[in-house]
Design an enzyme around this catalytic site. Structure first.
Site, PDB file in Angstrom:
ATOM      1  N   LYS A  35       0.835  -1.143   0.035  1.00 25.24           N
ATOM      2  CA  LYS A  35       0.044  -0.116  -0.103  1.00 25.24           C
ATOM      3  C   LYS A  35       1.008   1.236  -0.020  1.00 25.24           C
ATOM      4  O   LYS A  35       2.030   1.121   0.201  1.00 25.24           O
ATOM      5  CB  LYS A  35      -0.989  -0.033   1.338  1.00 25.24           C
ATOM      6  CG  LYS A  35      -0.027   0.063   2.629  1.00 25.24           C
ATOM      7  CD  LYS A  35      -1.044  -0.159   3.735  1.00 25.24           C
ATOM      8  CE  LYS A  35      -0.420  -0.100   5.034  1.00 25.24           C
ATOM      9  NZ  LYS A  35      -1.197  -0.557   6.255  1.00 25.24           N
ATOM     10  N   TYR A 269      19.594  28.959   7.860  1.00 20.45           N
ATOM     11  CA  TYR A 269      18.672  29.828   8.413  1.00 20.45           C
ATOM     12  C   TYR A 269      18.604  29.865   9.809  1.00 20.45           C
ATOM     13  O   TYR A 269      18.582  28.860  10.686  1.00 20.45           O
ATOM     14  CB  TYR A 269      17.199  29.210   7.866  1.00 20.45           C
ATOM     15  CG  TYR A 269      16.642  29.421   6.292  1.00 20.45           C
ATOM     16  CD1 TYR A 269      16.868  30.813   5.804  1.00 20.45           C
ATOM     17  CD2 TYR A 269      16.639  28.222   5.597  1.00 20.45           C
ATOM     18  CE1 TYR A 269      16.453  30.826   4.723  1.00 20.45           C
ATOM     19  CE2 TYR A 269      16.260  28.635   4.128  1.00 20.45           C
ATOM     20  CZ  TYR A 269      16.337  29.808   3.822  1.00 20.45           C
ATOM     21  OH  TYR A 269      16.050  29.789   2.436  1.00 20.45           O
TER      22      TYR A 269
HETATM   23  C1  LIG Z   1      -0.517  -1.777   6.708  1.00 20.02           C
HETATM   24  C2  LIG Z   1      -1.121  -2.911   7.179  1.00 20.02           C
HETATM   25  C3  LIG Z   1      -0.248  -4.113   7.300  1.00 20.02           C
HETATM   26  C4  LIG Z   1       1.361  -4.051   7.576  1.00 20.02           C
HETATM   27  O1  LIG Z   1       1.671  -3.364   8.565  1.00 20.02           O
HETATM   28  P1  LIG Z   1       3.324  -3.385   8.742  1.00 20.02           P
HETATM   29  O2  LIG Z   1       3.318  -2.824  10.205  1.00 20.02           O
HETATM   30  O3  LIG Z   1       3.872  -2.258   7.791  1.00 20.02           O
HETATM   31  O4  LIG Z   1       3.908  -4.875   8.565  1.00 20.02           O
HETATM   32  C5  LIG Z   1      -0.907  -5.297   7.618  1.00 20.02           C
HETATM   33  N1  LIG Z   1      -2.292  -5.511   7.884  1.00 20.02           N
HETATM   34  C6  LIG Z   1      -3.115  -4.192   7.665  1.00 20.02           C
HETATM   35  C7  LIG Z   1      -4.447  -4.389   7.654  1.00 20.02           C
HETATM   36  C8  LIG Z   1      -2.396  -2.974   7.322  1.00 20.02           C
HETATM   37  O5  LIG Z   1      -3.056  -2.094   7.096  1.00 20.02           O
END
Ligand SMILES: *Cc1c(COP(=O)(O)O)cnc(C)c1O
Length: 373
Positions: A35, A269
């Site tokens: 994702k 800055y």
């Molecule tokens: C993002 C997500 C994961 C992965 O989580 P990590 O901590 O990056 O391994 C697994 N399950 C769901 C439902 C998620 O939204």
């Protein structure tokens, strides 16, 4: 085109980390979570590299799944938050997207749709995170409605998400686990009555690494695939368990200017940093518009010639200044690493009061991704 700021993406490290996730949970199948543009690494390239290894991908929404399909990925893709609007149901069926169901609206939309092929459904239970999921006391009812619909495949996955798995001492994880087991038992009884079967999925990266009892049928590793440790955060201070993971993203740039400042002269800055002695200052072509946090604490390290030297002065939009007094022969054009190999993003993130997840996931498009095999 020569601006040297790039995020180098090591695909062999990615494949290695996927194997590490599988080794931690040898009896589970692993969904590769890609994702948010594969946590900033480039969803298409990351999915392409993992497609021969993974049985399925996990994304946050149908737009992300469609991007992977358009790029030619053919493996199933789980929409981990399910649908947002009812019209996504038939699109999901067409494209072999698996759907999380976490509320009544999503359940109703699936039951009402007119589908040619039944969907693979992941029914999400709220076992204590209180963000998404059906309540434990409604899960058997929702399950029954789904399982008796011709729009739903005979095998369904019960899933939940852990709120505190990144902290090995938190008892909340055990409470969530026992809530899940109880729901799972009830759903399995109902499934047997209906002549159906049920799989289970709980673990994210932290569950995969630290809670073997959460592995179940499917693990859902995300962050660890990119080489970060979900265990290396502020509540585990001084506790960076060394894991056999390799950084996938190395954020690097080059020195574009060098000067010597004398004791008392200020840099950057606001003149926030003043030289305590005669110092050699190198300017880097990379700033907060390239995803490097302006909020870092003073003296956060970068790597020059493999050595740690401190950032001095405020991070600018396009540039950073560092003190290279301790390193001989620094030249314009020398490579500088901001995070990645030999400088974990988790460590930099702690200097910015955040987690490595945020730094990699929000890496702006301005920074070219350069893929190496
Ligand atoms: C993002 C997500 C994961 C992965 O989580 P990590 O901590 O990056 O391994 C697994 N399950 C769901 C439902 C998620 O939204």
């Amino acid at each position: 085109m020569a601006r040297p700021a790039v995020a180098e993406i090591d695909l062999s490290a990615l494949r290695h980390n996927f194997q590490v996730a599988k080794n931690y949970a040898p009896n589970s199948k692993a969904i590769a979570v890609v994702k948010a543009n594969a946590y900033g690494h480039g969803a298409v390239e990351i999915a392409r590299a993992l497609e021969p290894l993974t049985p399925a991908f996990g994304v946050a929404c149908i737009e992300e799944a469609l991007e992977l399909r358009a790029a030619g990925m053919s493996k199933p893709i789980l929409l981990m938050e399910g649908i947002f609007t009812a019209d996504e149901v038939s699109l999901a069926a067409q494209h072999n997207f698996w759907l999380a169901v976490e509320n009544q609206f999503q359940c109703d939309a699936i039951l009402r749709a007119k589908l040619k092929t039944p969907l693979n459904i992941w029914l999400k239970i709220d076992t204590g995170m209180h963000r998404l999921g059906v309540s434990p006391n409604s899960v058997v009812n929702v399950y029954r409605r789904l399982a008796t619909s011709s729009n739903v495949q005979d095998k369904l996955v019960l899933m939940t998400h852990l709120a505190c798995a990144d902290e090995p001492n938190r008892t909340e994880t055990l409470a969530q686990l026992s809530c899940f087991e109880q729901c799972f038992g009830s759903v399995v009884s109902e499934a047997q009555r209906l002549n159906k079967t049920v799989d289970a999925s709980i673990a994210n990266s932290a569950g995969t690494l630290a809670w073997p009892q959460t592995h179940k049928t499917w693990i859902r590793p995300g962050y660890m695939l990119y080489g970060g440790s979900p265990l290396a955060h502020a509540n585990n201070t001084k506790h960076f368990p060394s894991l056999p993971l390799r950084a996938v993203m190395t954020l690097k740039t080059a020195v574009i200017a060098l000067r010597t400042v004398t004791k008392g002269e200020a840099v950057g800055y606001g003149g926030r940093w003043q030289a305590p002695q005669t110092s050699v200052i190198a300017t880097l072509a990379l700033g907060y518009a390239d995803g490097y946090p302006r909020s870092i604490l003073p003296d956060t390290p970068v790597l020059v010639h493999g050595q740690r030297v401190p950032i001095v002065g405020n991070v600018s939009m396009d540039m950073i200044t560092i003190d290279v007094t301790t390193i001989a022969n620094v030249k314009i054009g020398d490579e500088v690493i901001l995070w990645g190999k030999h400088l974990p993003v988790d460590e930099v993130a702690r200097q910015a009061a955040t987690i490595g997840y945020e730094l990699i996931a929000r890496m702006p498009l301005r920074v070219p991704r350069v893929y190496i095999n």
